[in-house]
Design an enzyme around this catalytic site. Structure first.
Site, short mmCIF file in Angstrom:
data_model
loop_
_atom_site.label_atom_id
_atom_site.label_comp_id
_atom_site.label_asym_id
_atom_site.label_seq_id
_atom_site.Cartn_x
_atom_site.Cartn_y
_atom_site.Cartn_z
N ARG A 182 -17.11 -13.85 -43.80
CA ARG A 182 -16.66 -12.62 -44.58
C ARG A 182 -15.96 -12.97 -46.12
O ARG A 182 -16.37 -12.47 -46.80
CB ARG A 182 -15.94 -11.67 -43.31
CG ARG A 182 -15.83 -10.24 -44.28
CD ARG A 182 -14.03 -9.68 -44.94
NE ARG A 182 -13.71 -8.78 -45.38
CZ ARG A 182 -13.92 -8.37 -46.34
NH1 ARG A 182 -14.60 -9.01 -46.95
NH2 ARG A 182 -14.10 -7.16 -46.77
N TYR A 185 -17.46 -14.72 -49.86
CA TYR A 185 -17.42 -13.56 -51.19
C TYR A 185 -16.81 -13.69 -51.95
O TYR A 185 -16.43 -14.16 -53.50
CB TYR A 185 -17.76 -12.15 -50.97
CG TYR A 185 -17.90 -12.11 -52.38
CD1 TYR A 185 -18.99 -11.35 -53.13
CD2 TYR A 185 -16.85 -10.17 -51.98
CE1 TYR A 185 -18.51 -10.84 -54.12
CE2 TYR A 185 -16.47 -9.23 -53.66
CZ TYR A 185 -17.47 -9.14 -54.52
OH TYR A 185 -17.18 -8.54 -55.56
N LYS A 189 -16.11 -15.78 -55.16
CA LYS A 189 -15.17 -15.48 -57.05
C LYS A 189 -14.04 -15.86 -57.15
O LYS A 189 -14.36 -16.43 -58.87
CB LYS A 189 -15.64 -13.92 -56.32
CG LYS A 189 -16.70 -12.57 -56.19
CD LYS A 189 -16.96 -12.59 -58.10
CE LYS A 189 -18.17 -10.92 -57.69
NZ LYS A 189 -18.33 -11.13 -59.30
N ARG A 262 -21.25 -0.23 -49.33
CA ARG A 262 -19.80 0.00 -49.10
C ARG A 262 -19.15 1.58 -48.58
O ARG A 262 -19.99 1.99 -48.31
CB ARG A 262 -18.69 -0.21 -50.37
CG ARG A 262 -19.51 -1.51 -51.04
CD ARG A 262 -18.67 -1.98 -52.07
NE ARG A 262 -20.00 -1.51 -52.66
CZ ARG A 262 -19.81 -1.39 -54.46
NH1 ARG A 262 -18.56 -2.21 -55.12
NH2 ARG A 262 -20.94 -1.01 -55.01
N VAL A 280 -14.57 1.57 -38.53
CA VAL A 280 -14.39 0.48 -37.95
C VAL A 280 -13.17 -0.10 -37.42
O VAL A 280 -12.31 -0.66 -38.35
CB VAL A 280 -15.24 -1.43 -39.40
CG1 VAL A 280 -14.93 -2.39 -39.11
CG2 VAL A 280 -16.60 -0.72 -39.27
N ARG A 287 -6.79 1.48 -48.10
CA ARG A 287 -7.30 0.66 -49.35
C ARG A 287 -6.84 1.60 -50.39
O ARG A 287 -6.35 2.80 -49.83
CB ARG A 287 -9.12 0.60 -49.46
CG ARG A 287 -9.26 -0.08 -48.67
CD ARG A 287 -9.39 -1.85 -48.57
NE ARG A 287 -10.07 -2.85 -47.89
CZ ARG A 287 -9.29 -3.29 -47.03
NH1 ARG A 287 -8.54 -3.42 -46.87
NH2 ARG A 287 -10.02 -4.08 -46.10
#
Length: 416
Positions: A182, A185, A189, A262, A280, A287
């Site tokens: 996971r 990414y 970046k 997403r 999940v 967030r």
């Protein structure tokens, strides 16, 4: 649109029209940024992407007020010789291209690394060699996990927001173990950020030298020398969950049936189909969410105030819109019921494990709260839209755009 002579930057200087090479212009962020530039500025856009569905309304018909100021170029930056020429023609390059869907980080880690690091190298190289300004879109995922997540469960320090606030110039970048794909990414970046910023992890690159990687290695070394010599002007953007119309895709309608977008698009898909929203690991992660139109205001400030934006990394988010994923689901159920007129489902949510939903190798960060000090100081930007309002705008669009199409998909007999 005001004339260019009437428009001034934050320091009172006239804003001159420029040409912008926008890579990924046909996506969610790019489409909104193109709209903003066409509607409110005199700037020209060279819009680069593989698809243009989300910006077709800006390209035709020929009698639009901005006709001649936006030109679409269908290309893939991986292998198109036109890229350097288009960057040379522009004053500013904005790179939005990326694979940025959590399900892909887990199932397509190599593609994720290539898309977000290897494919971005030519863009940085051409900007450096041609002395062109670059606004590069990174991600809040580069922060990884918070310091607070490593504190003992019963520690009183867990209540201190200082251990969760993410600062561009101060917070460490903490990722999970290598087996947790996971983080592919976030790693890609972060590495392109370090390249742009002029910091290279040479030990990592030496390990990469082989017949396969040697051209990449030598390319980076030459690029770094160019960047140091030319002093490339750059700005790095770290988005924190930008939300709004045209975000992601709805599986089976304008994206693959087995695709996993997403979180907001996932929940939208469940609501449109009358299915329980899948949480999940219980939806306990927290967030923050910011409205796309607020975020685009910040980007335009970066474009038109290079003296204040160059050399900076900016968090762009809304710390006031912080919720758990479970709370987000509950709000979306309420808002969708309001905008669609449909009843709330009997079983609104169900819990699923991350392994079941994403597969092996998934990991997550507990919180992502952006510190807004730098962007507020440099650009005077603050987000305005509440979470309820941005959800109402987004779900109204989702219902209007997809409800009938979803009904047809559901009613369609399964092919033998």
């Amino acid at each position: 649109m005001s004339s260019s002579s009437e428009r001034v930057d934050l320091d009172g200087n006239p804003i001159k029209p420029i040409t912008i090479c926008m890579i990924g212009a046909g996506g969610f962020i790019g489409s909104h940024l193109c709209e903003k530039i066409m509607n409110e500025t005199p700037h020209k856009v060279l819009a680069l992407d593989v698809y243009n569905d989300k910006i077709k309304h800006l390209l035709e018909p020929d009698n639009l007020p901005w006709h001649g100021r936006i030109h679409f170029h269908r290309l893939n930056i991986k292998h198109d010789s036109r890229l350097e020429g288009l960057i040379k023609m522009s004053d500013l390059t904005i790179n939005l291209a990326a694979i940025c869907t959590p399900a892909d980080y887990n199932t397509r880690p190599l593609d994720t690394i290539y898309s977000n690091f290897i494919d971005a190298l030519p863009v940085v190289k051409y900007c450096s060699e041609n002395n062109k300004r670059l606004i590069h879109f990174s991600t809040c995922e580069v922060y990884g996990k918070t310091i607070g997540s490593f504190l003992p469960k019963d520690s009183p320090l867990r209540q201190d927001p200082a251990y969760y606030l993410l600062k561009e110039d101060d917070s460490p970048c903490i990722f999970g173990s290598i087996e947790k794909q996971r983080w592919s990414y976030a790693c890609a970046k972060q590495l392109i950020e370090r390249l742009i910023y002029g910091l290279l992890i040479f030990m990592y690159l030496f390990f990469c030298i082989s017949c396969f990687c040697f051209p990449i290695f030598t390319n980076i070394l030459s690029l770094t020398a160019e960047g140091a010599e030319n002093g490339m002007d750059f700005t790095i953007v770290r988005p924190f969950n930008w939300i709004g119309p045209r975000m992601d895709f709805i599986p089976g309608v304008d994206g693959p049936s087995e695709g996993v977008p997403r979180v907001l698009a996932c929940f939208s898909n469940n609501l449109l189909r009358g299915e329980p929203l899948k949480l999940v690991d219980g939806g306990e992660s927290q967030r923050t969410f910011v409205y796309i139109k607020d975020a685009i205001e910040a980007v335009l400030l970066m474009i038109e105030n290079p003296g204040r934006a160059n050399g900076h990394i900016f968090n762009v988010g809304n710390p006031n819109n912080e919720v758990t994923v479970r709370q987000l689901a509950e709000m979306m159920i309420q808002v969708y019921s309001k905008v669609s007129g449909e009843q709330t489902p009997e079983t609104p949510t169900i819990d699923v494990s991350s392994k079941e939903f994403y597969g092996e190798g998934y990991d997550d960060s507990d919180k992502r709260i952006p510190d807004m000090t730098i962007i507020n100081k440099q650009l005077g930007w603050n987000p305005k839209t509440s979470l309820w309002d941005l959800l109402e705008s987004t779900l109204t669009y989702q219902h209007r755009t997809y409800a009938e199409a979803i009904k047809k998909v559901i009613a369609k007999p399964i092919a033998s």
